[in-house]
Design an enzyme around this catalytic site. Sequence first.
Site, PDB file in Angstrom:
ATOM      1  CG  HIS A  17       5.171  -5.033 -10.517  1.00  0.00           C
ATOM      2  ND1 HIS A  17       4.918  -4.147  -9.488  1.00  0.00           N
ATOM      3  CD2 HIS A  17       6.472  -4.836 -10.876  1.00  0.00           C
ATOM      4  CE1 HIS A  17       6.019  -3.448  -9.231  1.00  0.00           C
ATOM      5  NE2 HIS A  17       6.968  -3.850 -10.066  1.00  0.00           N
ATOM      6  CD  GLU A  69       1.160  -5.395  -9.463  1.00  0.00           C
ATOM      7  OE1 GLU A  69       0.909  -4.433 -10.222  1.00  0.00           O
ATOM      8  OE2 GLU A  69       2.025  -5.338  -8.564  1.00  0.00           O
ATOM      9  NE  ARG A  73       8.105  -6.571  -7.666  1.00  0.00           N
ATOM     10  CZ  ARG A  73       7.467  -5.590  -7.031  1.00  0.00           C
ATOM     11  NH1 ARG A  73       6.234  -5.782  -6.602  1.00  0.00           N
ATOM     12  NH2 ARG A  73       8.057  -4.427  -6.823  1.00  0.00           N
ATOM     13  CG  ASN A  83       7.315   0.953 -10.505  1.00  0.00           C
ATOM     14  OD1 ASN A  83       7.452   1.846 -11.352  1.00  0.00           O
ATOM     15  ND2 ASN A  83       6.533   1.108  -9.446  1.00  0.00           N
ATOM     16  NE  ARG A  84      11.517  -0.957  -5.834  1.00  0.00           N
ATOM     17  CZ  ARG A  84      10.199  -1.174  -5.796  1.00  0.00           C
ATOM     18  NH1 ARG A  84       9.449  -0.864  -6.851  1.00  0.00           N
ATOM     19  NH2 ARG A  84       9.610  -1.667  -4.716  1.00  0.00           N
ATOM     20  CD  GLU A 123      -0.140  -0.537  -5.734  1.00  0.00           C
ATOM     21  OE1 GLU A 123      -0.731  -1.618  -5.939  1.00  0.00           O
ATOM     22  OE2 GLU A 123       1.093  -0.398  -5.822  1.00  0.00           O
TER      23      GLU A 123
END
Length: 411
Positions: free
Chosen positions: A165, A168, A221, A240-241, A369
Amino acid sequence: MLAKAHGKISTVHGVVLRNLDDIKLIRELESDLDLDIWRAGLPGVKDAYIMVRPQFKEKFLERLDEAGIQHYVHNKDVVRALDDFEARFNQWKLRRNNDAIYNTYPRYGEIEAYLDRLGREYPNIVTVVNAGNSYEGRPMKYVKISTTNFEDSTKPIYFMDAAMHSREWVTPPVALYTIHRLVEDLRAEDRDLLENIDWVIMPVFNPDGWEFSHVENRMWRRSRSFNASISPICYGADLNRNFDIFFGTFSVSSNPCSDIYPGPFAFSEVESRNVRDMLYLHLDRIQIYMNMHSYGNFILYGFDNNTLPHNVAQLHYVAAAMGAHIDARKMADAPYYAVGNSNYVLYGASGTSQDYAQAIGVPFAITLELPEFDGYNFLVPPEYIEQINTETYAGIAETARLSYLFYRDRL
């Protein structure tokens, strides 16, 4: 401008989570109202932080009130916060001219140049590889670090990636710092990490999004693919999907403009296909897959569909050991890490690289995370990078040592 392309003022609201029903409602509203969940929260422990676009604000707050969920304004002007971050970052760069690449937020070309330099200067242990090009044609470079040219089958492989993403920003410095410690600053106490383990480290999973977040939209993202037959105005998918596990079944949106749009089909995005191929290339020896994100102080593992891997006891042990070693070095006022199954500790999401790696045979697939500081959310001031790097590296080193022990037991 880093705040460009945001248009009207969006606000971020804190939501006081009480139980799993509150989380379920937030996930429903995420798709219905195109919410941007900055922090998922943890009932009774951490409030959720949710960015709401102006046109949906009234409906969002109305639904929370109907459910009796407390809420408050966390950030009343996202654009101003982005502008403030940009000004602060630019001032910091002027003060810290020529700082090490792992102590700042570098552009993708700088990261490429750094990896290439290490390959030239340390050819006996570093090999620079292009996993394939991104949608916009950028090479997805990673390093293989090995004292035995990846030819010793008795050594496990530690696979790490960052910046899936793109907003980040604090994740690539951790990957770059890990490379630095293994190659340029190998200390006596860490020699086992190089001698016993082979490493695959990709500092930027999403190079197109990474560059876009630096020059156009700091909060971008997704990937940057484009298909006019799907949408004439919206770009990309949530990488991430996009993996082929439980694809498109929960925590996704059919809206191609949504940040959780999974893509039209599994592995529609070239970036996720390239990482998939990397996993299969070394699957017989990959012991750990570490997928780094920001933020929230979580160490998570699968599966996201209310089931657990067969080796969940060992998986939790490794994840908890990582958290303990990071927490031992955290700042005094920083939160402790929460460790557990991603569906129960954070939220379930279909199509994740973590679940995919676990399902195809990686023993320890973990989502990390990174920590949050003082309400900065994604806009972590660069002054915190060194702290995050050093504390996280301690956790990475511990999981690497445990991976070696578990791998040797399998031989």
